[in-house]
Design a protein around this motif. Sequence first.
Motif, mmCIF file in Angstrom:
data_model
loop_
_atom_site.group_PDB
_atom_site.id
_atom_site.type_symbol
_atom_site.label_atom_id
_atom_site.label_comp_id
_atom_site.label_asym_id
_atom_site.label_seq_id
_atom_site.Cartn_x
_atom_site.Cartn_y
_atom_site.Cartn_z
ATOM 1 N N PHE A 299 0.828 -1.210 0.000
ATOM 2 C CA PHE A 299 0.000 0.000 0.000
ATOM 3 C C PHE A 299 0.862 1.259 0.000
ATOM 4 O O PHE A 299 0.546 2.243 -0.680
ATOM 5 N N PHE A 300 1.966 1.226 0.746
ATOM 6 C CA PHE A 300 2.868 2.378 0.756
ATOM 7 C C PHE A 300 3.481 2.591 -0.630
ATOM 8 O O PHE A 300 3.664 3.732 -1.075
ATOM 9 N N MET A 301 3.757 1.487 -1.334
ATOM 10 C CA MET A 301 4.297 1.590 -2.688
ATOM 11 C C MET A 301 3.265 2.198 -3.644
ATOM 12 O O MET A 301 3.620 2.906 -4.593
ATOM 13 N N VAL A 302 1.988 1.936 -3.375
ATOM 14 C CA VAL A 302 0.918 2.560 -4.169
ATOM 15 C C VAL A 302 1.001 4.086 -4.031
ATOM 16 O O VAL A 302 0.872 4.820 -5.021
ATOM 17 N N THR A 388 -3.699 -0.769 -11.084
ATOM 18 C CA THR A 388 -4.277 0.448 -11.652
ATOM 19 C C THR A 388 -3.372 1.651 -11.437
ATOM 20 O O THR A 388 -3.120 2.432 -12.362
ATOM 21 N N THR A 389 -2.867 1.808 -10.218
ATOM 22 C CA THR A 389 -1.970 2.919 -9.915
ATOM 23 C C THR A 389 -0.675 2.801 -10.701
ATOM 24 O O THR A 389 -0.149 3.793 -11.212
ATOM 25 N N ALA A 393 0.504 5.681 -13.253
ATOM 26 C CA ALA A 393 1.773 6.369 -12.984
ATOM 27 C C ALA A 393 2.889 5.899 -13.908
ATOM 28 O O ALA A 393 4.038 6.296 -13.730
ATOM 29 N N THR A 394 2.560 5.072 -14.896
ATOM 30 C CA THR A 394 3.511 4.476 -15.852
ATOM 31 C C THR A 394 4.706 3.866 -15.125
ATOM 32 O O THR A 394 5.854 4.057 -15.509
ATOM 33 N N VAL A 395 4.415 3.135 -14.051
ATOM 34 C CA VAL A 395 5.468 2.499 -13.252
ATOM 35 C C VAL A 395 5.848 1.144 -13.836
ATOM 36 O O VAL A 395 7.000 0.877 -14.139
ATOM 37 N N GLY A 396 4.860 0.263 -13.995
ATOM 38 C CA GLY A 396 5.147 -1.052 -14.549
ATOM 39 C C GLY A 396 5.341 -2.149 -13.527
ATOM 40 O O GLY A 396 5.570 -3.300 -13.878
ATOM 41 N N LEU A 397 5.257 -1.811 -12.227
ATOM 42 C CA LEU A 397 5.331 -2.850 -11.201
ATOM 43 C C LEU A 397 3.976 -3.544 -11.118
ATOM 44 O O LEU A 397 2.932 -2.936 -11.328
#
Length: 450
Positions: A299-302, A388-389, A393-397
């Motif tokens: 959740f913190f990574m979100v 979704t996040t 955020a174009t993260v990819g994780l």
Amino acid sequence: MQFFKRIFKWSPPRILAAGFALIILCGSVLLSLPFASSNGSFTPYIDALFTATTSTCVTGLVTVDTGSHWSVAGQVIILILIQLGGLGFMTMATLFALVLRKRILLRERLILQEALNQNSMEGIVRLIRKVITYALTIELAGAVLFAVRWSFDMPIGKAIYFGLFHAVSFFNNAGIDLFGQFGVPFISLTGYADDPLVNIVTMLLIILGGIGFIVIADVMDYRSTKRLSLHSKVVLSTTAALIVVGTLVVFIFEFSNTKTLGSLHWGGKILASFFQSVTTRTAGANTVDLASLRQATQFFMVILMFIGASPGSTGGGIKTTTFTVLAVAVLSMIRGKEDIVLFRFRLAQERINKALTITMLSLTLVIIVTMILTTTEDQAFIKILFETTSAFATVGLTLGITPELTTIGKTLIILMMFVGRLGPLTLAYALRPRQERALFRYPEGKITIG
């Protein structure tokens, strides 16, 4: 002919949106053809479209393993899409124009201003030259260091190819990797969790790509100017603070988790914590199994993913400056101060309104898509929120659900990646009808807040 004249009259945000969409469509058609897959068969178009979008939007979420599914030709197409998407198609077009000694017209400068999120056109072509020079230099340096390290693990030719691909991918914050071709799909960099060189080079590429070209140019000019702009100060301080806080949170929550940091030695724990904090800021690579992280860490990574990288960079999210402006605005309101001050500079109300608008649009989009995906996908809520996040955020994780998404789920994630790369405000400007100037203002009203 009339159609092209109409396009030429489009606003810069609309041209940017159309340009990215065209690149994605062309890439998806090429990737769907037999020559692009390793087994020589057609790739389902939804997967080809997903891959083209995640590459162009430098996200990193994939429905098929990049290293094992795609042929060398398919991987080269992906690499080109990453470079086009990371630097921006207008930046690349400007590069060709400069090489051919063509003049950059006013219309093109306006589009470049929008693409790089600049407040004015002053020095925009000079900045583009710096962007191209810095990007290619950093990518080349990363490719050489990677190639030297991986030459101990694979033939020199493959090591050079791997070095180039991953240097471009990580600098552009795409996070797409080729290590799945060694037998374990979607493995990312988990085999190098405690490798100092791979970790440090990757993190440097991610950070340099994430702070933005404006900041890189500002830092490079510091020797002569002896000063940094307010933008650079905010970006560098916020980036450093988020990385340190993220590292501490991951280290504390995962220290005793045997499935993540628990099995690593002290140096490995610190390195892995640092890496996960950096990569969460829109990079997409990982050195530990994210699905095995505790839910508090996930959740913190979100939250970190939602904040994202910085303006004018290859990353997504609401951006570090937006987060800082809102945080300082809240603190100023609590303290009863009228002005929002950063590094002894007062911010205009317009900046606060823009930050609030971007955050609310982004949060609303993430909430709506998450709600829809909870009904179309048979997955845990935290996994869907994370996915979704990550897409926005174009993260990819990912927590491992990307390949299992339904067609509706893939389509929604594709749209999220596209919106995230352009920015919700830019897309809103692109879609809105032509505005007419208001001839009057309504009387001021009062409403109770809080």
